[in-house]
Design a protein around this motif. Structure first.
Motif, PDB file in Angstrom:
ATOM      1  N   LYS A   1      28.646  35.522  25.064  1.00  0.00           N
ATOM      2  CA  LYS A   1      27.628  35.616  26.233  1.00  0.00           C
ATOM      3  C   LYS A   1      27.930  34.550  27.477  1.00  0.00           C
ATOM      4  N   LYS A   2      28.597  33.702  27.116  1.00  0.00           N
ATOM      5  CA  LYS A   2      29.067  32.604  28.046  1.00  0.00           C
ATOM      6  C   LYS A   2      30.194  33.199  28.886  1.00  0.00           C
ATOM      7  N   LYS A   3      31.199  33.643  28.134  1.00  0.00           N
ATOM      8  CA  LYS A   3      32.509  33.825  28.954  1.00  0.00           C
ATOM      9  C   LYS A   3      32.378  35.188  29.475  1.00  0.00           C
ATOM     10  N   PHE A   4      31.586  36.243  29.000  1.00  0.00           N
ATOM     11  CA  PHE A   4      31.701  37.728  29.586  1.00  0.00           C
ATOM     12  C   PHE A   4      29.954  37.784  29.507  1.00  0.00           C
ATOM     13  N   PRO A   5      29.186  37.388  30.610  1.00  0.00           N
ATOM     14  CA  PRO A   5      27.866  38.022  30.749  1.00  0.00           C
ATOM     15  C   PRO A   5      27.803  39.313  30.866  1.00  0.00           C
ATOM     16  N   GLY A   6      26.934  39.963  29.843  1.00  0.00           N
ATOM     17  CA  GLY A   6      26.527  41.062  30.024  1.00  0.00           C
ATOM     18  C   GLY A   6      27.415  42.065  29.218  1.00  0.00           C
ATOM     19  N   ARG A   7      28.465  41.422  28.515  1.00  0.00           N
ATOM     20  CA  ARG A   7      29.351  42.408  27.603  1.00  0.00           C
ATOM     21  C   ARG A   7      29.237  41.794  26.149  1.00  0.00           C
ATOM     22  N   ASP A   8      28.045  41.303  25.941  1.00  0.00           N
ATOM     23  CA  ASP A   8      27.891  40.733  24.450  1.00  0.00           C
ATOM     24  C   ASP A   8      27.718  41.687  23.704  1.00  0.00           C
ATOM     25  N   GLY A   9      27.283  42.997  24.306  1.00  0.00           N
ATOM     26  CA  GLY A   9      26.821  44.050  23.202  1.00  0.00           C
ATOM     27  C   GLY A   9      27.987  45.140  22.991  1.00  0.00           C
TER      28      GLY A   9
ATOM     29  N   PRO B   1      46.016  44.319  16.540  1.00  0.00           N
ATOM     30  CA  PRO B   1      45.001  44.115  15.692  1.00  0.00           C
ATOM     31  C   PRO B   1      44.768  42.402  15.733  1.00  0.00           C
ATOM     32  N   PHE B   2      43.456  42.233  15.600  1.00  0.00           N
ATOM     33  CA  PHE B   2      43.090  41.038  15.727  1.00  0.00           C
ATOM     34  C   PHE B   2      41.875  40.604  14.402  1.00  0.00           C
ATOM     35  N   LEU B   3      41.478  39.377  14.154  1.00  0.00           N
ATOM     36  CA  LEU B   3      40.557  39.071  13.127  1.00  0.00           C
ATOM     37  C   LEU B   3      39.357  38.795  13.194  1.00  0.00           C
ATOM     38  N   MET B   4      38.371  39.566  12.813  1.00  0.00           N
ATOM     39  CA  MET B   4      36.974  39.204  12.978  1.00  0.00           C
ATOM     40  C   MET B   4      36.208  39.947  12.091  1.00  0.00           C
ATOM     41  N   HIS B   5      35.258  39.361  11.487  1.00  0.00           N
ATOM     42  CA  HIS B   5      34.536  40.043  10.276  1.00  0.00           C
ATOM     43  C   HIS B   5      33.313  41.029  10.725  1.00  0.00           C
ATOM     44  N   ASP B   6      32.609  40.639  11.764  1.00  0.00           N
ATOM     45  CA  ASP B   6      31.598  41.399  12.375  1.00  0.00           C
ATOM     46  C   ASP B   6      32.279  42.590  13.078  1.00  0.00           C
ATOM     47  N   TYR B   7      31.357  43.746  13.195  1.00  0.00           N
ATOM     48  CA  TYR B   7      31.923  44.854  14.016  1.00  0.00           C
ATOM     49  C   TYR B   7      30.849  45.587  14.222  1.00  0.00           C
ATOM     50  N   GLY B   8      31.119  46.725  15.219  1.00  0.00           N
ATOM     51  CA  GLY B   8      30.164  47.572  15.875  1.00  0.00           C
ATOM     52  C   GLY B   8      29.756  46.714  16.946  1.00  0.00           C
ATOM     53  N   LYS B   9      28.532  47.179  17.728  1.00  0.00           N
ATOM     54  CA  LYS B   9      28.166  46.727  18.779  1.00  0.00           C
ATOM     55  C   LYS B   9      27.650  45.026  18.560  1.00  0.00           C
ATOM     56  N   ASN B  10      27.537  44.005  19.212  1.00  0.00           N
ATOM     57  CA  ASN B  10      27.330  42.733  19.128  1.00  0.00           C
ATOM     58  C   ASN B  10      28.381  41.955  18.091  1.00  0.00           C
ATOM     59  N   PHE B  11      29.344  42.604  17.753  1.00  0.00           N
ATOM     60  CA  PHE B  11      30.300  42.016  16.765  1.00  0.00           C
ATOM     61  C   PHE B  11      30.778  40.555  17.177  1.00  0.00           C
ATOM     62  N   LEU B  12      30.576  40.184  18.622  1.00  0.00           N
ATOM     63  CA  LEU B  12      31.313  38.711  18.731  1.00  0.00           C
ATOM     64  C   LEU B  12      30.080  37.952  18.993  1.00  0.00           C
ATOM     65  N   GLN B  13      28.848  38.148  18.837  1.00  0.00           N
ATOM     66  CA  GLN B  13      27.723  37.284  19.040  1.00  0.00           C
ATOM     67  C   GLN B  13      27.533  36.124  18.030  1.00  0.00           C
ATOM     68  N   ARG B  14      27.773  36.440  16.968  1.00  0.00           N
ATOM     69  CA  ARG B  14      27.681  35.438  15.891  1.00  0.00           C
ATOM     70  C   ARG B  14      28.636  34.197  15.824  1.00  0.00           C
ATOM     71  N   THR B  15      30.039  34.485  16.156  1.00  0.00           N
ATOM     72  CA  THR B  15      30.759  33.741  15.771  1.00  0.00           C
ATOM     73  C   THR B  15      31.677  33.313  17.158  1.00  0.00           C
ATOM     74  N   THR B  16      31.358  33.613  18.273  1.00  0.00           N
ATOM     75  CA  THR B  16      32.220  33.384  19.700  1.00  0.00           C
ATOM     76  C   THR B  16      31.186  33.053  20.709  1.00  0.00           C
TER      77      THR B  16
END
Length: 528
Positions: A273-281, A255-270
């Motif tokens: 795109k820089k750390k894992f190119p091509g995996r942001d979706g 379990p980890f803490l993150m509000h956004d979910y689904g595809k692109n759940f990391l785009q807004r707050t992390t």
């Protein structure tokens, strides 16, 4: 000086800098249209101000659609403020034209701007109705907090306008016209003077309930990046009784803490795109906890300033914020256990699970039990596997978001949006010893209103503001409010009566002077 003032007024309103006694077609219709648009613009500005409590909903929705962060709500606020200011100033200039006897020749450019203003307000209202319909309940609630002050403003405005009404009354040529003017004004005055009879505010009471406890919404997101350990530590400094967060499972079922979910759940707050190119979706199931904790979860906060609060941070706090990462639930449980703070959370992907032992509820419950935190510090909100969770962890406090479901289970803890319950219903539930937590409350006026209503606690982004409030922004005993109301109405009536007599005397003097001038001209003609 008076001539210069007249020239300026004429130039602004009609763009005729030289005296021009010609009249447009239907000038009074255009002035009525101006008054109508001014009222709409002011009302729309009020709606925007009240809805600011939930402005992050608009910005988050826009980000979800556009994938680019822009503070759209602030843009709407600025446009609304400019429109309301423009209309009100133009209305004041029109009233001054009427007072000094200048023709009401509204320039065509102002007419165009007024139509654009009307279109803007119409589109905005339609947008709220279609995409944000529940916000009208917030506007309705706001009148419980602002109605006494709106009444005072209405009385002042009515008193000022009465001078123009009495002027029109004395200038009217027919008795029918005089009766119409006075009857209309008396009807409006009665409505304004007696409207406190319809005002029902929980802040007009003899018994003020205790101050609601504070629950940190994703920590303290105005002081640190949301759902980070810095954010929760900052909320501790505000004296919160509970952390509110959002829990998801990683690829390795951690379990980890993150509000956004689904595809692109990391785009807004992390910086995915820089750390894992091509995996942001990718979805949450494609990242291990170790991978998630390599992401920077703070730089976005400093760059976008989502709640217009970064300027209040020190340089040291900004450096700490820039170094945040995605925390695990275990880290937050450790902090909550150490500081004896409760925890309430949403499971963002629980609906996607099949069976309890494969569910987010199961792995989350297992993590909680391993942390050693006292079970009564867990406010269990997810409803999908509630009975299974209660069987293996009976010590959890069960929290409900549906009153009927709570009653069926014999529960005594509600967690609802602040606009879901009336002040009377909150009082009724508190009388039955039901705890009522309301989310998300960010504005002082709303916190004050819910305080007066008797809410047990509120989930908030602004814990650092509310912690210093020793009393609601306003609170009056009924007798004291009645005294203010009656005194205001009596003073207004006396001023109106004085203005009526003054206008009558002024009108008689004006008629006498016109008669003397007419007699003088008649004598001159006879002498010639």
């Amino acid at each position: 000086m008076i001539s210069i003032a007249k020239t300026c007024l004429r130039g602004i309103y009609s763009c005729h800098w030289n005296s021009d006694k010609t009249r447009q077609n239907r000038p009074c219709c255009w002035f009525s249209f101006l008054s109508f648009v001014s009222i709409l613009a002011l009302s729309w500005m009020y709606v925007c101000f009240i809805a600011f409590n939930d402005h992050t909903d608009v910005n988050d929705l826009a980000f979800e659609k556009l994938k680019t962060w822009v503070n759209w709500y602030m843009i709407v606020m600025v446009i609304s403020a400019v429109l309301a200011t423009y209309c009100l100033l133009l209305l004041v200039f029109g009233l001054l034209h009427f007072v000094i006897g200048e023709p009401l020749n509204l320039h065509w450019l102002h007419k165009v701007f007024l139509f654009l203003g009307l279109l803007t307000v119409t589109i905005g209202t339609a947008g709220v109705c279609i995409k944000w319909g529940k916000e009208w309940q917030t506007v309705y609630m706001s009148f419980q907090a602002t109605a006494p002050f709106l009444h005072l403003c209405a009385v002042v405005a009515l008193t000022l306008i009465s001078c123009l009404v009495f002027k029109s009354y004395h200038k009217a040529q027919t008795a029918a016209c005089k009766v119409f003017i006075m009857m209309t004004f008396m009807f409006v005055s009665a409505a304004v003077f007696l409207c406190p009879l319809a005002i029902c505010s929980p802040c007009i009471t003899n018994n003020l309930p205790p101050k609601p406890s504070l629950v940190g919404h994703r920590g303290a997101p105005m002081l640190a990046p949301e759902n980070t350990m810095m954010s929760f530590r900052k909320s501790l400094e505000c004296g919160v009784v509970a952390f509110e967060t959002d829990v998801q499972l990683s690829k390795d079922m951690k379990p980890f803490l993150m509000h956004d979910y689904g595809k692109n759940f990391l785009q807004r707050t992390t910086d995915v795109k820089k750390k894992f190119p091509g995996r942001d979706g990718d979805a949450h199931t494609n990242f291990t906890l170790q991978e998630l904790q390599t992401l920077n979860a703070g730089e976005w906060f400093l760059r976008t300033d989502p709640l217009q609060s970064v300027s209040s941070l020190s340089e040291e706090e900004k450096r700490e914020a820039d170094n945040q990462t995605v925390p695990s639930l275990s880290e937050l449980l450790l902090m909550a256990k150490k500081h004896n703070v409760s925890l309430i959370f949403d499971l963002k992907n629980e609906n996607n699970s099949t069976g309890f032992h494969n569910s987010d509820s199961y792995y989350t419950t297992d993590t909680i039990k391993k942390s050693g935190i006292s079970p009564d510090k867990i406010w269990w909100l997810p409803r999908e596997h509630r009975h299974n969770v209660r069987n293996i962890s009976p010590g959890f406090k069960q929290v409900y978001n549906v009153v009927t479901e709570m009653n069926a289970d014999g529960g005594s803890f509600l967690n609802l949006k602040y606009s879901s319950l009336s002040a009377h219903k909150i009082s009724e539930l508190r009388g039955k010893n039901v705890s009522v937590n309301l989310w998300v409350v960010n504005e002082r006026w709303l916190f004050s209103l819910l305080w007066c209503s008797g809410a047990s606690s509120v989930t908030t982004n602004a814990c650092h503001i509310f912690k210093n409030m020793s009393k609601p922004d306003w609170h009056l005993e009924p007798n004291k409010y009645m005294g203010i109301w009656i005194s205001t109405d009596v003073i207004s009536l006396l001023l109106m009566f004085g203005l009526f007599l003054w206008q009558r005397k002024r009108n008689r003097v004006s008629r006498r002077n016109r008669g003397e001038r007419g007699e003088g001209r008649g004598v001159l003609l006879l002498q010639r």
